[in-house]
Design an enzyme around this catalytic site. Structure first.
Site, short mmCIF file in Angstrom:
data_model
loop_
_atom_site.label_atom_id
_atom_site.label_comp_id
_atom_site.label_asym_id
_atom_site.label_seq_id
_atom_site.Cartn_x
_atom_site.Cartn_y
_atom_site.Cartn_z
N GLY A 54 -22.65 -32.01 6.76
CA GLY A 54 -23.11 -31.93 8.15
C GLY A 54 -24.56 -32.36 8.32
O GLY A 54 -24.92 -33.02 9.30
N THR A 55 -25.40 -32.02 7.37
CA THR A 55 -26.82 -32.33 7.49
C THR A 55 -27.04 -33.84 7.50
O THR A 55 -27.75 -34.38 8.36
CB THR A 55 -27.61 -31.66 6.34
OG1 THR A 55 -27.34 -30.27 6.38
CG2 THR A 55 -29.09 -31.91 6.46
N ASN A 64 -23.80 -21.57 14.78
CA ASN A 64 -23.37 -20.97 13.51
C ASN A 64 -23.85 -19.53 13.35
O ASN A 64 -23.29 -18.79 12.56
CB ASN A 64 -23.86 -21.81 12.32
CG ASN A 64 -25.33 -22.09 12.38
OD1 ASN A 64 -25.83 -22.65 13.36
ND2 ASN A 64 -26.05 -21.71 11.34
N GLN A 67 -19.12 -26.21 12.89
CA GLN A 67 -18.39 -24.94 12.95
C GLN A 67 -17.07 -25.05 13.71
O GLN A 67 -16.33 -24.07 13.80
CB GLN A 67 -19.27 -23.85 13.60
CG GLN A 67 -20.50 -23.47 12.78
CD GLN A 67 -20.18 -22.67 11.52
OE1 GLN A 67 -19.10 -22.09 11.36
NE2 GLN A 67 -21.12 -22.63 10.58
N SER A 73 -18.18 -30.89 8.48
CA SER A 73 -18.46 -30.55 7.07
C SER A 73 -17.26 -29.85 6.44
O SER A 73 -16.74 -28.87 7.00
CB SER A 73 -19.69 -29.65 7.03
OG SER A 73 -20.00 -29.34 5.70
N HIS A 131 -16.79 -27.90 3.80
CA HIS A 131 -16.77 -26.55 3.20
C HIS A 131 -16.68 -25.43 4.23
O HIS A 131 -16.62 -24.26 3.86
CB HIS A 131 -17.97 -26.36 2.26
CG HIS A 131 -19.32 -26.27 2.92
ND1 HIS A 131 -20.01 -25.09 2.99
CD2 HIS A 131 -20.10 -27.19 3.51
CE1 HIS A 131 -21.19 -25.30 3.60
NE2 HIS A 131 -21.25 -26.57 3.91
N THR A 175 -21.31 -45.24 -4.67
CA THR A 175 -19.92 -44.96 -5.05
C THR A 175 -19.47 -43.67 -4.35
O THR A 175 -20.19 -42.67 -4.34
CB THR A 175 -19.80 -44.83 -6.58
OG1 THR A 175 -20.28 -46.05 -7.13
CG2 THR A 175 -18.37 -44.59 -7.01
N CYS A 190 -27.92 -21.19 6.27
CA CYS A 190 -28.51 -22.18 5.37
C CYS A 190 -29.89 -21.78 4.91
O CYS A 190 -30.53 -22.51 4.19
CB CYS A 190 -28.50 -23.54 6.05
SG CYS A 190 -26.82 -24.00 6.44
#
Ligand code: PLP
Length: 377
Positions: free
Chosen positions: A71-72, A152, A180, A200, A202, A238, A328
């Site tokens: 996300g960042t 968040n 989120q 994102s 995760h 890659t 975070c």
């Protein structure tokens, strides 16, 4: 000790089906996706399949999806592209954005690359849409509006349709941090006036270190990472092959069970909100918890005292994983910028705790956490 994990807005457990899908790409299917022989072609195919899956679920074109490191990175790319490639000279954002947005917008202001306007918040922490409209009406420069879909920390949900309609009226470039909400809510990008979104993996039982940037196909932007021609020249280097495969699978699973999971998790949230209100009459729910709010998040402030000052520590000692400041910046003990923006001079009297749930959370865990809280306070 039994661990209770109520910090799913920070990150979620990797789904075993996602891991199974990723495993071959961590072992026998290791070819470089840029190679022309079969080993490379099969991994390239896996990336393109993941891209197609993601695009279909978000109702976008595959060419509008770039895989990133999370996300960042997606948010950095979108904001910088709006300034450098789309000629925006003015940015409208809110004081309760994630640091991925805030630090960038602050940097643009400090370096003189863009004028920044901070939109006002309503008393319960929503974006004041009348103020957004006024800021756009007053602007003479081309403007980027960057507002998160869901906060968040407190869970407030932006009225995306209303915000995008205001952006249409003033022809603003619109970015939304949807970290989120991707995989938690239906998202229909073809039928939403929006130019960039960030997501994102995760946050929905996918792997860490992989995300998406959606760029509407009528916007031409320069890559953030220059190098090889990977990601259709949008991001050299890659590819994070197994991460991308995992992202696609996690989104597919979340999409298939979205209705059932969201109803179940909302039930947990409603139950815990009721228990908190019943047992701790002094608490304050931060944000619009019982209104337009993520079904995964409750943020409750306990009145400051010697005991509540130790609350995060005591919860940790009892095996309960929750968050105090923002996800975070875990480890930080000062009151977060979101709570400060909501409560201003009163913020230091708050001991905020964020409880955030997933499909693995249970009512029994809620009861256990309430008992631990009762003993700690
Ligand atoms: N935006 C929001 C709203 C978040 O909650 C987070 C992570 O906590 C991010 C951005 C950053 O995402 P990532 O960890 O993938 O860089």
């Amino acid at each position: 000790m039994n661990r209770i994990y109520f910090d799913n807005a920070a990150t979620t457990a990797l789904d075993s089906e996602v891991l199974a899908e990723m495993m071959p790409y961590l072992s026998e299917k290791f070819g470089n996706p840029s190679s022309i022989y079969s080993y490379g072609r099969e991994t390239k195919q896996a990336i393109e399949n993941a891209r197609k899956k993601v695009a279909k679920i978000l109702n976008a074109e595959p060419g509008e999806i770039t895989f990133t490191s999370g996300g960042t990175e997606s948010t950095n790319t979108a904001i910088n592209a709006a300034i450098n490639d789309l000629a925006c000279k003015h940015v409208i954002s809110s004081p309760i954005e994630h640091p991925a947005t805030l630090r960038n917008v602050e940097f643009l202001a400090a370096s003189g690359k863009a004028r920044v306007s901070w939109v006002k918040l309503t008393a319960n922490g929503h974006i004041d849409l009348a103020d957004l409209e006024q800021l756009l009406a007053q602007a003479t420069e081309k403007t980027l509006v960057t507002l998160m879909h869901a906060n968040n920390e407190i869970g407030n949900l932006l009225d995306l349709k209303a915000a995008s309609e205001i952006c249409i009226k003033y022809q603003a470039v619109f970015h939304s941090d949807m970290v989120q909400t991707v995989a938690h809510y239906p998202i229909d990008l073809k039928n939403t006036y929006i130019h960039f979104i960030s997501g994102s993996g995760h946050k929905f039982h996918g792997p860490k270190g992989v995300g998406i940037l959606y760029v509407k196909n009528d916007k031409q932007i320069q890559p953030l990472v220059r190098g090889g021609s990977q990601e259709r020249n949008m991001r050299g280097g890659t590819e994070n092959l197994y991460g991308i495969v995992g992202f696609g699978k996690a989104l597919e699973l979340a999409d298939g069970r979205m209705k059932a999971d969201s109803e179940y998790i909302q039930g947990i949230k409603t139950y815990m909100t009721g228990q908190l209100k019943a047992h701790f009459p002094g608490i304050c729910l931060n944000g619009d918890t019982e209104g337009r709010s993520l079904y995964t998040v409750i943020n409750a402030s306990f009145p400051k005292s010697e005991k509540t000052d130790m609350l995060l520590f005591n919860l940790d000692m009892a095996g309960v994983c929750v968050s105090g400041g923002s996800a975070c910046s875990s480890g930080a003990t000062s009151v977060s910028h979101v709570i400060k923006a909501l409560h201003q001079e009163d913020a230091n009297n708050h001991v905020p705790i964020r409880f955030s749930f997933s499909r693995h959370s249970t009512m029994q865990e809620v009861d256990e956490v309430i008992d631990i809280l009762k003993k700690s306070i």
